[in-house]
Scaffold this motif. Structure first.
Motif, PDB file in Angstrom:
ATOM      1  N   MET A 113      -2.738  11.459   1.713  1.00  0.00           N
ATOM      2  CA  MET A 113      -2.238  10.457   2.658  1.00  0.00           C
ATOM      3  C   MET A 113      -2.572  10.820   4.105  1.00  0.00           C
ATOM      4  O   MET A 113      -2.773   9.949   4.947  1.00  0.00           O
ATOM      5  CB  MET A 113      -0.719  10.250   2.489  1.00  0.00           C
ATOM      6  N   ARG A 114      -2.637  12.119   4.379  1.00  0.00           N
ATOM      7  CA  ARG A 114      -3.068  12.532   5.725  1.00  0.00           C
ATOM      8  C   ARG A 114      -4.500  12.054   5.977  1.00  0.00           C
ATOM      9  O   ARG A 114      -4.833  11.564   7.048  1.00  0.00           O
ATOM     10  CB  ARG A 114      -2.999  14.056   5.870  1.00  0.00           C
ATOM     11  N   GLU A 115      -5.323  12.187   4.942  1.00  0.00           N
ATOM     12  CA  GLU A 115      -6.718  11.738   5.094  1.00  0.00           C
ATOM     13  C   GLU A 115      -6.812  10.214   5.197  1.00  0.00           C
ATOM     14  O   GLU A 115      -7.607   9.674   5.966  1.00  0.00           O
ATOM     15  CB  GLU A 115      -7.567  12.261   3.925  1.00  0.00           C
ATOM     16  N   VAL A 116      -5.977   9.518   4.412  1.00  0.00           N
ATOM     17  CA  VAL A 116      -5.964   8.045   4.483  1.00  0.00           C
ATOM     18  C   VAL A 116      -5.527   7.605   5.877  1.00  0.00           C
ATOM     19  O   VAL A 116      -6.088   6.675   6.470  1.00  0.00           O
ATOM     20  CB  VAL A 116      -5.015   7.441   3.408  1.00  0.00           C
ATOM     21  N   ARG A 117      -4.543   8.315   6.418  1.00  0.00           N
ATOM     22  CA  ARG A 117      -4.026   7.991   7.750  1.00  0.00           C
ATOM     23  C   ARG A 117      -5.151   8.059   8.791  1.00  0.00           C
ATOM     24  O   ARG A 117      -5.328   7.155   9.608  1.00  0.00           O
ATOM     25  CB  ARG A 117      -2.919   8.995   8.091  1.00  0.00           C
TER      26      ARG A 117
ATOM     27  N   ARG B  65       3.638   2.402   8.492  1.00  0.00           N
ATOM     28  CA  ARG B  65       4.346   1.673   7.442  1.00  0.00           C
ATOM     29  C   ARG B  65       3.604   1.819   6.114  1.00  0.00           C
ATOM     30  O   ARG B  65       4.199   2.032   5.065  1.00  0.00           O
ATOM     31  CB  ARG B  65       4.436   0.202   7.854  1.00  0.00           C
ATOM     32  N   PHE B  66       2.291   1.716   6.194  1.00  0.00           N
ATOM     33  CA  PHE B  66       1.456   1.804   4.998  1.00  0.00           C
ATOM     34  C   PHE B  66       1.591   3.182   4.337  1.00  0.00           C
ATOM     35  O   PHE B  66       1.863   3.290   3.132  1.00  0.00           O
ATOM     36  CB  PHE B  66       0.002   1.534   5.398  1.00  0.00           C
ATOM     37  N   ILE B  67       1.432   4.222   5.129  1.00  0.00           N
ATOM     38  CA  ILE B  67       1.491   5.590   4.586  1.00  0.00           C
ATOM     39  C   ILE B  67       2.874   5.872   4.004  1.00  0.00           C
ATOM     40  O   ILE B  67       3.000   6.443   2.918  1.00  0.00           O
ATOM     41  CB  ILE B  67       1.137   6.637   5.685  1.00  0.00           C
ATOM     42  N   ASP B  68       3.920   5.442   4.720  1.00  0.00           N
ATOM     43  CA  ASP B  68       5.281   5.671   4.215  1.00  0.00           C
ATOM     44  C   ASP B  68       5.490   4.968   2.880  1.00  0.00           C
ATOM     45  O   ASP B  68       6.046   5.540   1.945  1.00  0.00           O
ATOM     46  CB  ASP B  68       6.329   5.152   5.215  1.00  0.00           C
ATOM     47  N   ALA B  69       5.031   3.721   2.802  1.00  0.00           N
ATOM     48  CA  ALA B  69       5.247   2.949   1.577  1.00  0.00           C
ATOM     49  C   ALA B  69       4.512   3.581   0.398  1.00  0.00           C
ATOM     50  O   ALA B  69       5.074   3.742  -0.693  1.00  0.00           O
ATOM     51  CB  ALA B  69       4.782   1.501   1.785  1.00  0.00           C
ATOM     52  N   VAL B  70       3.258   3.960   0.627  1.00  0.00           N
ATOM     53  CA  VAL B  70       2.473   4.541  -0.472  1.00  0.00           C
ATOM     54  C   VAL B  70       3.073   5.889  -0.890  1.00  0.00           C
ATOM     55  O   VAL B  70       3.257   6.147  -2.080  1.00  0.00           O
ATOM     56  CB  VAL B  70       0.987   4.724  -0.070  1.00  0.00           C
ATOM     57  N   THR B  71       3.412   6.720   0.104  1.00  0.00           N
ATOM     58  CA  THR B  71       3.941   8.051  -0.215  1.00  0.00           C
ATOM     59  C   THR B  71       5.232   7.920  -1.020  1.00  0.00           C
ATOM     60  O   THR B  71       5.407   8.585  -2.045  1.00  0.00           O
ATOM     61  CB  THR B  71       4.209   8.847   1.089  1.00  0.00           C
TER      62      THR B  71
ATOM     63  N   ASP C 176      -2.228  -2.141  -4.055  1.00  0.00           N
ATOM     64  CA  ASP C 176      -1.121  -3.100  -3.888  1.00  0.00           C
ATOM     65  C   ASP C 176      -0.661  -3.175  -2.439  1.00  0.00           C
ATOM     66  O   ASP C 176      -0.416  -4.262  -1.906  1.00  0.00           O
ATOM     67  CB  ASP C 176       0.086  -2.680  -4.747  1.00  0.00           C
ATOM     68  N   GLU C 177      -0.556  -2.013  -1.807  1.00  0.00           N
ATOM     69  CA  GLU C 177      -0.094  -1.998  -0.413  1.00  0.00           C
ATOM     70  C   GLU C 177      -1.122  -2.614   0.532  1.00  0.00           C
ATOM     71  O   GLU C 177      -0.774  -3.255   1.519  1.00  0.00           O
ATOM     72  CB  GLU C 177       0.242  -0.576   0.039  1.00  0.00           C
ATOM     73  N   LEU C 178      -2.411  -2.402   0.210  1.00  0.00           N
ATOM     74  CA  LEU C 178      -3.472  -3.011   1.032  1.00  0.00           C
ATOM     75  C   LEU C 178      -3.391  -4.530   0.951  1.00  0.00           C
ATOM     76  O   LEU C 178      -3.502  -5.230   1.960  1.00  0.00           O
ATOM     77  CB  LEU C 178      -4.852  -2.576   0.531  1.00  0.00           C
ATOM     78  N   VAL C 179      -3.190  -5.038  -0.267  1.00  0.00           N
ATOM     79  CA  VAL C 179      -3.085  -6.495  -0.457  1.00  0.00           C
ATOM     80  C   VAL C 179      -1.913  -7.019   0.369  1.00  0.00           C
ATOM     81  O   VAL C 179      -2.020  -8.027   1.075  1.00  0.00           O
ATOM     82  CB  VAL C 179      -2.912  -6.850  -1.960  1.00  0.00           C
ATOM     83  N   ASP C 180      -0.805  -6.281   0.310  1.00  0.00           N
ATOM     84  CA  ASP C 180       0.383  -6.663   1.059  1.00  0.00           C
ATOM     85  C   ASP C 180       0.098  -6.710   2.561  1.00  0.00           C
ATOM     86  O   ASP C 180       0.458  -7.652   3.266  1.00  0.00           O
ATOM     87  CB  ASP C 180       1.452  -5.609   0.758  1.00  0.00           C
ATOM     88  N   MET C 181      -0.584  -5.685   3.022  1.00  0.00           N
ATOM     89  CA  MET C 181      -0.921  -5.553   4.440  1.00  0.00           C
ATOM     90  C   MET C 181      -1.851  -6.688   4.905  1.00  0.00           C
ATOM     91  O   MET C 181      -1.790  -7.147   6.036  1.00  0.00           O
ATOM     92  CB  MET C 181      -1.653  -4.217   4.553  1.00  0.00           C
ATOM     93  N   LEU C 182      -2.704  -7.131   3.988  1.00  0.00           N
ATOM     94  CA  LEU C 182      -3.669  -8.184   4.331  1.00  0.00           C
ATOM     95  C   LEU C 182      -3.059  -9.578   4.190  1.00  0.00           C
ATOM     96  O   LEU C 182      -3.705 -10.572   4.505  1.00  0.00           O
ATOM     97  CB  LEU C 182      -4.905  -8.073   3.435  1.00  0.00           C
ATOM     98  N   GLY C 183      -1.827  -9.650   3.703  1.00  0.00           N
ATOM     99  CA  GLY C 183      -1.163 -10.957   3.677  1.00  0.00           C
ATOM    100  C   GLY C 183      -0.550 -11.346   2.343  1.00  0.00           C
ATOM    101  O   GLY C 183      -0.033 -12.449   2.202  1.00  0.00           O
ATOM    102  N   GLY C 184      -0.650 -10.503   1.331  1.00  0.00           N
ATOM    103  CA  GLY C 184      -0.031 -10.840   0.038  1.00  0.00           C
ATOM    104  C   GLY C 184      -1.005 -11.451  -0.937  1.00  0.00           C
ATOM    105  O   GLY C 184      -2.197 -11.554  -0.660  1.00  0.00           O
ATOM    106  N   THR C 185      -0.480 -11.874  -2.076  1.00  0.00           N
ATOM    107  CA  THR C 185      -1.378 -12.296  -3.149  1.00  0.00           C
ATOM    108  C   THR C 185      -1.823 -13.753  -3.020  1.00  0.00           C
ATOM    109  O   THR C 185      -2.720 -14.201  -3.718  1.00  0.00           O
ATOM    110  CB  THR C 185      -0.709 -12.109  -4.528  1.00  0.00           C
ATOM    111  N   GLU C 186      -1.200 -14.511  -2.122  1.00  0.00           N
ATOM    112  CA  GLU C 186      -1.577 -15.923  -1.976  1.00  0.00           C
ATOM    113  C   GLU C 186      -2.810 -16.074  -1.077  1.00  0.00           C
ATOM    114  O   GLU C 186      -2.960 -15.338  -0.105  1.00  0.00           O
ATOM    115  CB  GLU C 186      -0.441 -16.706  -1.299  1.00  0.00           C
TER     116      GLU C 186
END
Ligand code: GDP
Length: 297
Positions: A31-35, A50-56, A80-90
């Motif tokens: 996650m440090r590397e993803v950050r 928010r992303f790193i916290d949610a995934v961790t 899943d978190e990336l999809v959420d960050m980009l606006g969800g599944t719709e």
């Protein structure tokens, strides 16, 4: 699209997937590397946090680490978190549910790709939605802006409002609405003037046009290559005109992805379309799942 980010994340995940078992510290290290990868991609800091916290939290606080394929499961959580960050599944398409002519007002800074996008949407509405579209340029600031839309209209076979030299934007908007009604157009696209920066005069003009045309959609066009600046522009507009969505242009040249990844979280507005080239059919409905899939390769 997003090649740099995709490569960086790919490296992190290859390492994760290559291991049989994962410890909590393996996840934290990844996650440090993803950050770092997200920050280098110009994603806004609160969004990265928010992303790193949610995934961790999801990866560590569950059965993931004890499972037989922990690496793959962590990657699934990231997806899943990336999809959420980009606006969800719709996929948030255009709202055309209003009494015709449905008005779509295009706003944005000069050079963002607003006029091109207006023509792209005109073509899309005609070809894919079977709608009779009409376009009008309200840009009296930039010389030849109205002629530019006229030329593009001819290329995409969508009617444009005849140009009356000297007429002011609000009056052009009124005339465009009358004309769209008379010609029984389903949709009227209003291409407004841009400026080099967000300023009061621009906002006053946008508000006045919004008031007379009561648009169903107010789409902000921003250049994805400008990264967090695109998000700042979106924030400036948000308080002033009731935006219904964002169009991110030049996604074809965007190796980083910061604007796309920050936009929804920072502004609360959905990305509705992505511009993917100069050609007039280079526009895609923005599909968060597909975009996340491209990032994760
Ligand atoms: P406006 O000032 O906001 O109306 O911007 P224009 O529509 O005139 O676009 C400025 C330039 O950006 C033009 O050369 C367009 O062809 C180009 N452009 C617009 N959208 C895209 C896109 O999605 N990808 C690429 N590569 N170029 C684009």
């Amino acid at each position: 699209m997003f090649d740099n980010l995709s490569d960086r994340l790919g490296n992190v995940f290859d390492k994760l997937k290559g291991r049989g078992a994962l410890s909590e510290s393996d996840v934290r290290e990844a996650m440090r590397e993803v950050r770092i990868a997200l920050l280098e991609a110009d994603v806004a800091l609160p969004v990265v946090r928010r992303f790193i916290d949610a995934v961790t939290e999801k990866a560590i606080g569950s059965e993931v680490l004890k499972s037989v394929t922990p690496g793959q499961q962590v990657v699934k959580i990231v997806d899943d978190e990336l999809v959420d960050m980009l606006g969800g599944t719709e996929v948030e398409g255009l709202n055309l549910n209003a009494k015709p002519p449905v008005v779509i007002m295009m706003v944005g800074l000069q050079g963002s790709g607003k006029t091109t996008t207006t023509a792209k949407l005109g073509k899309l509405l005609r070809e894919k939605h079977g709608k009779k579209a009409m376009m009008a340029s309200l840009d009296v600031n930039r010389p030849a802006a109205q002629e530019q839309l006229k030329v593009l209209g001819e290329q995409v076979d969508v009617a444009t409002l005849p140009i009356v030299p000297g007429q002011q934007p609000v009056d052009i908007a009124r005339r465009a609405m009358e004309s769209a009604k008379l010609q029984a157009a389903d949709v009227l696209l209003l291409d407004t003037a841009g400026r080099l920066h967000v300023d009061e005069a621009l906002m006053a003009e946008m508000k006045a046009i919004n008031a007379v045309s009561a648009p169903t959609e107010v789409l902000l066009v921003v250049d994805s290559l400008t990264g967090q600046d695109a998000v700042n522009v979106a924030q400036s507009f948000t308080g002033e005109v009731p935006l219904t969505g964002v169009v991110l242009t030049r996604m074809d040249g965007d190796a980083r992805g910061g604007a796309a990844l920050s936009m929804r979280y920072v502004t609360g507005k959905p990305i509705k379309f992505a511009g993917t080239g100069e050609k007039l059919d280079a526009i895609e409905a923005f599909d968060p799942k597909r975009v996340a899939g491209r990032i994760l390769g």
